[in-house]
Every structure is written in C-alpha cells, then in structure tokens.
Design a protein around this motif. Structure first.
Motif, mmCIF file in Angstrom:
data_model
loop_
_atom_site.group_PDB
_atom_site.id
_atom_site.type_symbol
_atom_site.label_atom_id
_atom_site.label_comp_id
_atom_site.label_asym_id
_atom_site.label_seq_id
_atom_site.Cartn_x
_atom_site.Cartn_y
_atom_site.Cartn_z
ATOM 1 N N GLY A 114 -4.936 11.446 -14.618
ATOM 2 C CA GLY A 114 -5.857 10.634 -13.534
ATOM 3 C C GLY A 114 -5.289 10.688 -12.049
ATOM 4 N N TRP A 115 -5.940 10.402 -11.296
ATOM 5 C CA TRP A 115 -5.456 10.437 -9.683
ATOM 6 C C TRP A 115 -5.727 8.902 -8.933
ATOM 7 N N LYS A 116 -5.793 7.869 -9.923
ATOM 8 C CA LYS A 116 -6.124 6.524 -9.666
ATOM 9 C C LYS A 116 -4.851 5.857 -8.840
ATOM 10 N N PRO A 117 -3.594 5.993 -9.525
ATOM 11 C CA PRO A 117 -2.558 5.585 -8.542
ATOM 12 C C PRO A 117 -2.362 6.093 -7.098
ATOM 13 N N GLU A 118 -2.375 7.319 -6.911
ATOM 14 C CA GLU A 118 -2.465 7.931 -5.473
ATOM 15 C C GLU A 118 -3.465 7.265 -4.656
ATOM 16 N N ILE A 119 -4.762 7.374 -5.111
ATOM 17 C CA ILE A 119 -5.956 6.813 -4.432
ATOM 18 C C ILE A 119 -5.820 5.596 -4.134
ATOM 19 N N GLU A 120 -5.307 4.570 -5.011
ATOM 20 C CA GLU A 120 -5.232 3.140 -4.883
ATOM 21 C C GLU A 120 -3.988 2.935 -3.675
ATOM 22 N N ASN A 121 -2.940 3.663 -3.834
ATOM 23 C CA ASN A 121 -1.845 3.389 -2.898
ATOM 24 C C ASN A 121 -2.311 3.638 -1.241
ATOM 25 N N CYS A 122 -3.110 4.857 -1.257
ATOM 26 C CA CYS A 122 -3.931 5.199 -0.265
ATOM 27 C C CYS A 122 -4.791 4.329 0.609
ATOM 28 N N TYR A 123 -5.531 3.688 -0.508
ATOM 29 C CA TYR A 123 -6.499 2.551 -0.220
ATOM 30 C C TYR A 123 -5.827 1.430 0.397
ATOM 31 N N GLN A 124 -4.716 1.191 -0.382
ATOM 32 C CA GLN A 124 -4.122 -0.175 0.100
ATOM 33 C C GLN A 124 -3.354 -0.092 1.550
ATOM 34 N N GLU A 125 -2.747 1.001 1.667
ATOM 35 C CA GLU A 125 -2.085 1.348 2.977
ATOM 36 C C GLU A 125 -3.289 1.390 4.219
ATOM 37 N N TRP A 126 -4.188 2.112 3.821
ATOM 38 C CA TRP A 126 -5.335 1.963 5.194
ATOM 39 C C TRP A 126 -5.819 0.433 5.021
ATOM 40 N N LYS A 127 -6.062 -0.281 4.116
ATOM 41 C CA LYS A 127 -6.537 -1.668 4.180
ATOM 42 C C LYS A 127 -5.666 -2.428 5.026
ATOM 43 N N LYS A 128 -4.423 -2.396 4.600
ATOM 44 C CA LYS A 128 -3.530 -3.179 5.377
ATOM 45 C C LYS A 128 -3.284 -2.797 6.981
ATOM 46 N N TYR A 129 -3.754 -1.402 7.021
ATOM 47 C CA TYR A 129 -3.634 -0.886 8.618
ATOM 48 C C TYR A 129 -4.853 -1.399 9.307
ATOM 49 N N GLY A 130 -5.791 -1.643 8.481
ATOM 50 C CA GLY A 130 -7.025 -2.160 9.416
ATOM 51 C C GLY A 130 -7.943 -1.016 9.667
ATOM 52 N N VAL A 131 -9.227 -1.019 9.104
ATOM 53 C CA VAL A 131 -10.191 0.106 9.215
ATOM 54 C C VAL A 131 -11.605 -0.691 9.795
#
Length: 359
Positions: A340-357
C-alpha cells in the motif's frame, strides 16, 4: 438504514471468501472488523483485495477509500478537481505548464458558440477544424470520463463526397455526425509509444501509472509505478470489460515485476509473459528509466495545485507524455505493486495540514 440487497451481497461475498480460503465465518468477520477499525476498509475492499490471504506488509500499508477521501480533501482540494476531471481543461493547463502530451485538435461542445481554431459546436465547425488541420487519424474521448470509457481510436478519416467518415481500429465506419451528440468530446493526436512498449501489446497505448507527491518545500517524489497493458485487439490498457495485464515497476531500477493477468476482482493470476503474444514482462527494464522519472517529477512540480497526482504516462521516443491525470486515483494499483501507499500519502497529508491549506 442498510438495504437488504447490500446485506445479501455481503453475505454472498462472505461465503465466497470462506470457500476459497477455508476459514470460518467468525474468523473472517473478526479479521475484517479488526482491519476496518485500523485502516478503515469497507467489506467490499476486504473482498476485492483478498485481505484474507494478504501478508502483514500489505495489510498495514493499504490506503483504503475511506482514508483516501480524508487525505485528498487537503492534498487535492475540491476547487481544483476540474483540472483533472475535464480533459479539455487538462489539455489547456498542461500546455501552459509545458508538460508533454498529445496534441489537442478539437474540443466539441454543442452548447458553446465559440468559433476558433479548435473549438467546435456543430458538425460544420468540427469538420472545418479537422479538415484545416488535415487530421487523418485521432483519438476521440468524452471530456469527462474515466477507465477508458467511450474512447475511440480512429485509424483513418475519409473526407470525400462532402462527408466525413471515420474508421476505428475494429474496422467499423462512422459518419462524424453520428458522434456529435449532447456530450462534449475532445479530438486529439494518437501517441506513438516506443518499440519496447509496443511489443507489450501493439493495439493499445500501454501506459505507466505514476503516483507522485509534492512537499511544502517544492520537492516532488514518485511513490509508486506500475504498467497497464491491453489485451490483443483492445485500444485501451484499462481493465474494463475483458480485463488487462498489470505489473509493478521497481522505482529505483525500472525493472518490471509481479506481472499479473487481471480478469476482474478475485480473478487474477501471476504471469511472466503476456498471455496472448508471449512477450516477456517480468525482468524487463524500462528503457531510459532515469530520464522518464526525472521528467515525471518535473510534471508534478509544475502542478502545485494538486499535491498527489496519479499520472497515466505513455512512453515515447521523445520521453514521457501525459495521457491523463487523476486527482482521485483508485486504490487498485496497490494490488499490482503488492504494497500500500498509506504511509507516504499520510505523511504528505500531515505536512500540508501543518503548513496550512485554504480549502
């Protein structure tokens, strides 16, 4: 309220899993319940991806549809959906970004009344564009469709006797007016794939699905890659009606591996060669792989609005060319690459969530 038909389908699938796995009903239900809590999978996903026999590495990394919805709310906000879901707008954006793709000959929309070099709204305006551009072969696609639905490969066009007769790859002949109905269409050039990819199957453009991610620093990476190959006589590489051939591609090396024949859910079998033409798949290294990867990474960096893109890429002598982009790519490829690719997508999600979208 759960509908009776839903319960009936679930029970039929449960019986099928029991018969194929030899496990008991309670064991299967307990396993599904555990996974549904841990990775938010539906029972249909449990059934489709044969979770009852998947190793822990797959089970722990699988990106379910439920989780994907949550992650893509930030990674690919709804306001940018049109960039990937309307093929005409995708063409315009890719052109402006300098991303290699097929040539757009004509966009047809019967509601519009724009009269220019590539937008038509009736028979006469579309015919004028095709004749002026001396279009003799093309791909015709619905503007908003997926999985190869409604795609026509036109191998010749006859403009004689005041008409416009199109012949498809099956030898069937249509008058242009038969195709110009209420749904918008695009007419684009046929992409010529490399000799290597043509050997896999000559009747279809066999694409590589890349999934890329963009970080808040502007760096991009490829998190998975797999090749989709059509069956003989088919002009598309998607599974669709009749199935297809799929195989993972090792990202560092470009080596094709884990080839399988996909004839539908729970109807897959491992193969090493194309089952119809005998062409070797496993162990073959995609030519010019490093250059292809570098260009695909640049493609992602040129589309910062979408931060996790599924690219359908044709491999040509000039390099990779975009056939289609997907903002809401499906989960099927995890079956082909065996992880699966959940770990990679989740890390990207957390990064952008912290960045602010701004959604």
């Amino acid at each position: 309220m759960i509908h009776y038909d839903t319960i009936k389908r679930a029970f039929i699938r449960l019986k099928e899993i029991k018969l194929e796995s030899g496990k008991g009903f309670i064991e299967i239900v307990k396993d599904y319940y555990k996974l549904s809590r841990n990775i938010r999978i539906s029972f249909y996903e449990y059934y489709k991806f044969e979770f009852e026999k998947q190793p822990e590495a797959f089970r722990n990394t699988f990106l379910s549809s439920g989780n994907k919805y949550r992650y893509l709310e930030i990674l690919n906000p709804r306001k940018y959906y049109v960039l990937a879901r309307n093929k005409y707008i995708t063409h315009l954006f890719l052109e402006d970004a300098g991303i290699d793709k097929a040539e757009l000959y004509c966009y047809y929309d019967r509601i519009g009344r724009t009269d220019n070099l590539r937008i038509g709204y009736d028979y006469e305006s579309v015919l004028k564009i095709l004749k002026n551009k001396k279009v003799n072969t093309c791909m015709i696609k619905p503007t908003e469709s997926s999985h190869g639905e409604g795609v026509l490969l036109i191998t010749s066009i006859d403009y004689t006797n005041g008409g416009c007769y199109l012949k498809n790859h099956k030898g069937e002949i249509f008058e242009l007016s038969q195709l110009l109905k209420k749904d918008p269409l695009i007419f684009e050039s046929i992409i010529e794939q490399t000799a290597q990819f043509k050997r896999f199957n000559a009747s279809s453009v066999n694409t590589v699905r890349f999934i890329t991610m963009l970080s808040t620093s502007g760096e991009a990476e490829i998190i998975t890659a797999f090749v989709k190959i059509g069956k003989q006589g088919s002009c598309i590489d998607n599974a669709g009606d009749g199935g297809n051939i799929d195989a993972a591609i090792n990202i560092p090396t470009g080596e094709i591996c884990f080839a399988m024949q996909f004839d539908g859910w729970r109807k897959t079998k491992p193969i090493s060669h194309h089952p119809e033409n005998g062409t070797q798949l496993n162990g073959v290294v995609v030519e010019n792989w490093e250059s292809i990867k570098n260009k695909v990474i640049r493609f992602q960096q040129a589309m910062p609005f979408l931060r996790a893109i599924g690219w359908d890429i044709a491999i040509t002598d000039q390099g990779p060319e975009v056939v289609e982009i997907n903002d809401f790519w499906d989960e099927t490829g995890q079956l082909f690459v065996r992880k699966g690719w959940k770990p990679e997508i989740e890390n990207c999600y957390q990064e952008w969530k912290k960045y602010g979208v701004v959604l």
